[in-house]
Design a protein around this motif. Structure first.
Motif, short mmCIF file in Angstrom:
data_model
loop_
_atom_site.label_atom_id
_atom_site.label_comp_id
_atom_site.label_asym_id
_atom_site.label_seq_id
_atom_site.Cartn_x
_atom_site.Cartn_y
_atom_site.Cartn_z
N ILE A 85 0.88 -1.17 0.00
CA ILE A 85 0.00 0.00 0.00
C ILE A 85 0.91 1.21 0.00
CG2 ILE A 85 -0.20 -0.04 2.53
CD1 ILE A 85 -2.98 1.12 0.18
N MET A 86 0.60 2.23 -0.81
CA MET A 86 1.48 3.38 -0.93
C MET A 86 0.74 4.65 -0.54
SD MET A 86 4.12 4.34 -3.95
CE MET A 86 5.33 5.66 -3.68
N LEU A 87 1.42 5.52 0.21
CA LEU A 87 0.84 6.79 0.64
C LEU A 87 1.56 7.92 -0.08
CD1 LEU A 87 0.46 4.66 3.05
CD2 LEU A 87 -0.07 6.67 4.43
N MET A 88 0.80 8.71 -0.83
CA MET A 88 1.33 9.88 -1.51
C MET A 88 0.57 11.12 -1.03
SD MET A 88 2.01 8.72 -5.44
CE MET A 88 2.68 7.10 -5.83
N GLY A 89 1.16 12.28 -1.25
CA GLY A 89 0.54 13.51 -0.79
C GLY A 89 0.35 14.51 -1.91
N THR A 90 -0.49 15.48 -1.66
CA THR A 90 -0.68 16.55 -2.63
C THR A 90 0.47 17.56 -2.57
OG1 THR A 90 -2.03 17.77 -1.04
CG2 THR A 90 -3.18 16.32 -2.59
N SER A 91 1.27 17.48 -1.49
CA SER A 91 2.45 18.33 -1.34
C SER A 91 3.32 17.75 -0.23
CB SER A 91 2.06 19.77 -1.00
OG SER A 91 1.53 19.84 0.32
N SER A 92 4.42 18.41 0.06
CA SER A 92 5.24 18.00 1.19
C SER A 92 4.53 18.36 2.49
CB SER A 92 6.60 18.71 1.15
OG SER A 92 7.34 18.31 0.02
N LEU A 128 3.77 -7.48 3.89
CA LEU A 128 3.17 -6.23 3.43
C LEU A 128 4.19 -5.10 3.48
CD1 LEU A 128 0.67 -4.46 2.66
CD2 LEU A 128 0.28 -4.17 5.13
N LEU A 129 4.27 -4.33 2.40
CA LEU A 129 5.10 -3.13 2.35
C LEU A 129 4.19 -1.92 2.48
CD1 LEU A 129 6.98 -5.30 1.01
CD2 LEU A 129 7.86 -3.46 -0.42
N VAL A 130 4.47 -1.04 3.45
CA VAL A 130 3.78 0.24 3.55
C VAL A 130 4.75 1.28 3.02
CG1 VAL A 130 2.61 1.90 5.03
CG2 VAL A 130 2.47 -0.54 5.54
N VAL A 131 4.43 1.84 1.86
CA VAL A 131 5.39 2.64 1.09
C VAL A 131 5.00 4.12 1.16
CG1 VAL A 131 6.46 2.95 -1.18
CG2 VAL A 131 5.68 0.67 -0.46
N GLU A 132 6.00 4.95 1.41
CA GLU A 132 5.77 6.39 1.49
C GLU A 132 6.35 7.08 0.25
OE1 GLU A 132 7.26 10.25 4.10
OE2 GLU A 132 7.53 8.23 4.93
N GLY A 133 5.58 8.00 -0.31
CA GLY A 133 6.09 8.82 -1.40
C GLY A 133 6.77 10.07 -0.86
N ALA A 134 7.07 11.01 -1.75
CA ALA A 134 7.72 12.26 -1.34
C ALA A 134 7.12 13.43 -2.10
CB ALA A 134 9.22 12.18 -1.59
N GLY A 135 6.92 14.54 -1.40
CA GLY A 135 6.36 15.71 -2.07
C GLY A 135 5.04 15.36 -2.72
N SER A 136 4.93 15.66 -4.01
CA SER A 136 3.72 15.37 -4.77
C SER A 136 4.07 14.53 -6.00
CB SER A 136 3.06 16.68 -5.22
OG SER A 136 2.12 16.44 -6.25
N PRO A 137 3.21 13.58 -6.39
CA PRO A 137 3.46 12.80 -7.61
C PRO A 137 3.15 13.59 -8.87
CG PRO A 137 1.35 12.17 -6.67
CD PRO A 137 1.97 13.14 -5.70
N ALA A 138 2.64 14.81 -8.73
CA ALA A 138 2.21 15.60 -9.89
C ALA A 138 3.16 16.73 -10.23
CB ALA A 138 0.81 16.15 -9.64
N GLU A 139 4.41 16.64 -9.76
CA GLU A 139 5.42 17.65 -10.10
C GLU A 139 5.90 17.37 -11.53
OE1 GLU A 139 5.95 20.13 -8.28
OE2 GLU A 139 5.22 19.54 -6.31
N ILE A 140 5.31 18.05 -12.48
CA ILE A 140 5.53 17.74 -13.89
C ILE A 140 7.01 17.86 -14.28
CG2 ILE A 140 4.90 18.35 -16.26
CD1 ILE A 140 2.63 17.15 -14.52
N ASN A 141 7.71 18.83 -13.70
CA ASN A 141 9.11 19.05 -14.05
C ASN A 141 10.02 17.96 -13.53
OD1 ASN A 141 8.32 20.21 -11.50
ND2 ASN A 141 10.39 21.03 -11.32
#
Length: 513
Positions: A5-12, A129-142
């Motif tokens: 399961i992965m957790l992402m955010g709209t920002s940092s 089970l892997l609990v996965v954390e993202g960073a910042g936002s996945p929508a940083e186009i650059n």
């Protein structure tokens, strides 16, 4: 093959790290073999594993919540900002050099992906089970083309994603809708649920907004997590210092005042969390002479750029303010970079940290530090060899901590050495550490985590209490037990806030009866 399961955010700083920690605890309570993972972390707060490698502090807290010993497979890539848009790049716990943001993102990050894949393979083989954390936002186009921490991981694992927004900042609905809009179709399909975090107030008032979100996005809202006061769990980076006290307020008159000098490259401020949790202590961070006030103890923390932070202290007038306090009898204690600053010189001939060849230190201790290419990384066990503090020897046995520094320190004359390292890297040792000024007011050590020891911490506080005419107290706060309670409290709050049946269904597991 392990589920994920992965957790992402709209920002940092929307709470990904804390919610990942919560899920690690929850799944552990469910009897699952769960492990945290973050492919790439950018943080100045780091930790040294038992095998002498470096990883991000957030994954250490997550490992503790999962009942595991921290290991670098949980955080294979660590970026430690050094200044001037550069970071030290650490791969599988070992530094590989300093790189600019452009050098890393345009050339090296995809090479680091190999380490990410290898770590994921090992974890998938060992855990359920892997609990996965993202960073910042996945929508940083650059950044998306070379990103190795968000959707590249989710796609590799085919992990269901929870998208988190911080409503305390405002604009949570727009950020959730906007983030989903900027993802491509395959990425959007991986998002299986939305979470509103850090809510204050009556959650029923949000009902129309939650209904709108589900209709607009086609994604279920799994729940609304409240803002949790005084969480008591290690923070990921210095951004969280904004939420820590920068003043004494009106409640410190009967408490011991401990000031932490806050610098631009402050690192490992978790060294002081145990002090902050003591009921008779008011610990506060200061950036200016006016904020320093009249503390009972001043702490100089570690730094990722000792020379630049020392110059910053000098330029802001904090050095003069600190000297005034020490002259008046206030003790001063430095850890790692702070310890180096207390000496006569800090030299950087290889420009490991900065462009300065040599900087004059505070001069309180007869030491000189020279930065080298090799970083010392090791866990240690220490004891108080002979640590007189404010007229009384401080006891201390089995003090657990770690060293993480690139400076080699020499002594220009005999000096009192307050600590003895009795084990290093899992092997017996007999090495003196630290230095104490002749008047006993200024002390430094390379050992991170030394204040985590309940008995030593209380002994130091009691000496400060005696100076104020206050009676000594028995141990008031047990740090390790406090952290365990904090993990359980966090897990309970998140359990009550999320639709756990829906979450288990998304993960592909059934909740235990």
């Amino acid at each position: 093959m392990a589920k994920s399961i992965m957790l992402m955010g709209t920002s940092s700083h929307v709470g990904k790290s804390i919610l990942t920690t919560a899920l690690c605890r929850i799944f552990r309570q469910e009897g699952r073999r769960v492990v945290p993972f973050k492919a790439q972390n950018m943080a100045l707060n780091s930790y040294v594993t038992l095998d002498g490698r470096e990883m991000g502090r957030a994954q250490v807290a997550q490992a503790e919540a999962a009942g595991l010993a921290p290991m670098v497979d949980m955080n294979p890539v660590l970026l430690k900002p050094t200044g001037n848009a550069q970071s030290q790049v650490v791969i599988m716990g070992e530094p590989v050099g300093n790189m600019s943001a452009r050098e890393y993102h345009k050339g090296y990050s995809l090479k680091a992906w190999d380490a990410v894949e290898d770590a994921l393979t090992r974890l998938q083989d060992e855990y359920e089970l892997l609990v996965v954390e993202g960073a910042g936002s996945p929508a940083e186009i650059n950044l998306k083309a070379n990103d190795i921490v968000n959707m590249r991981v989710a796609k590799y694992l085919q992990a269901p994603v929870l998208l988190i927004a911080d409503i305390d900042r405002g604009g949570a609905l727009a950020s959730l809708v906007g983030t989903l809009e900027l993802l491509d179709e395959e990425e959007r399909a991986l998002v299986k649920g939305l979470v509103i975090n850090k809510f204050r107030g009556d959650v029923t008032l949000l009902t129309p907004a939650l209904k709108f979100l589900e209709e607009k996005t086609g994604k279920p809202v799994l729940g609304v997590v409240p803002h949790i006061e005084q969480l008591g769990i290690d923070e990921e980076d210095s951004v969280s210092l904004e939420e820590k006290s920068c003043g004494l307020g009106n409640t410190a008159a009967d408490r011991i005042r401990i000031a932490v000098i806050r610098t631009p490259k402050l690192s490992n401020f978790t060294d002081f969390d145990a002090l902050a949790d003591e009921p008779d202590v008011a610990l506060y961070y200061v950036s200016t002479p006016a904020e320093l006030g009249s503390p009972d103890l001043i702490l100089l923390p570690g730094s990722k750029n000792t020379t630049e932070d020392l110059l910053h202290i000098r330029a802001t007038g904090l050095e003069t303010a600190i000297r005034r306090c020490v002259s008046a009898g206030t003790p001063l204690f430095g850890i790692c970079g702070g310890y180096q600053m207390l000496g006569r010189k800090v030299c950087d001939p290889l420009h490991t940290e900065s462009a300065h060849d040599e900087i004059e230190g505070f001069g309180y201790l007869p030491i000189e530090t020279t930065f080298a290419a090799h970083k010392r990384l090791r866990q240690v066990t220490a004891e108080c060899a002979d640590f007189p503090f404010l007229g009384e020897k401080i006891p201390g046995k089995n003090l657990s901590g770690y060293e993480i520094h690139m400076g080699e320190t020499i002594f220009t004359e005999d000096v009192h050495r307050p600590f003895r390292i009795v084990a290093a890297g899992g092997r017996p040792a007999d090495v003196r550490d630290g230095a104490l000024s002749a008047d006993g007011l200024v002390c430094g050590t390379y050992i991170h985590g030394i204040f985590d020891d309940d008995a030593l911490r209380r002994a130091i506080i009691n000496r400060l209490r005696a100076r104020r005419g206050l009676a000594a107290l028995s141990v008031q706060y047990r740090y390790r037990e406090g952290k365990e309670r904090a993990y359980d409290r966090l897990a309970e709050t998140v359990r009550e806030s999320l639709d756990m049946a829906k979450l288990m269904s998304i993960v592909g597991m059934e909740a235990n009866a």
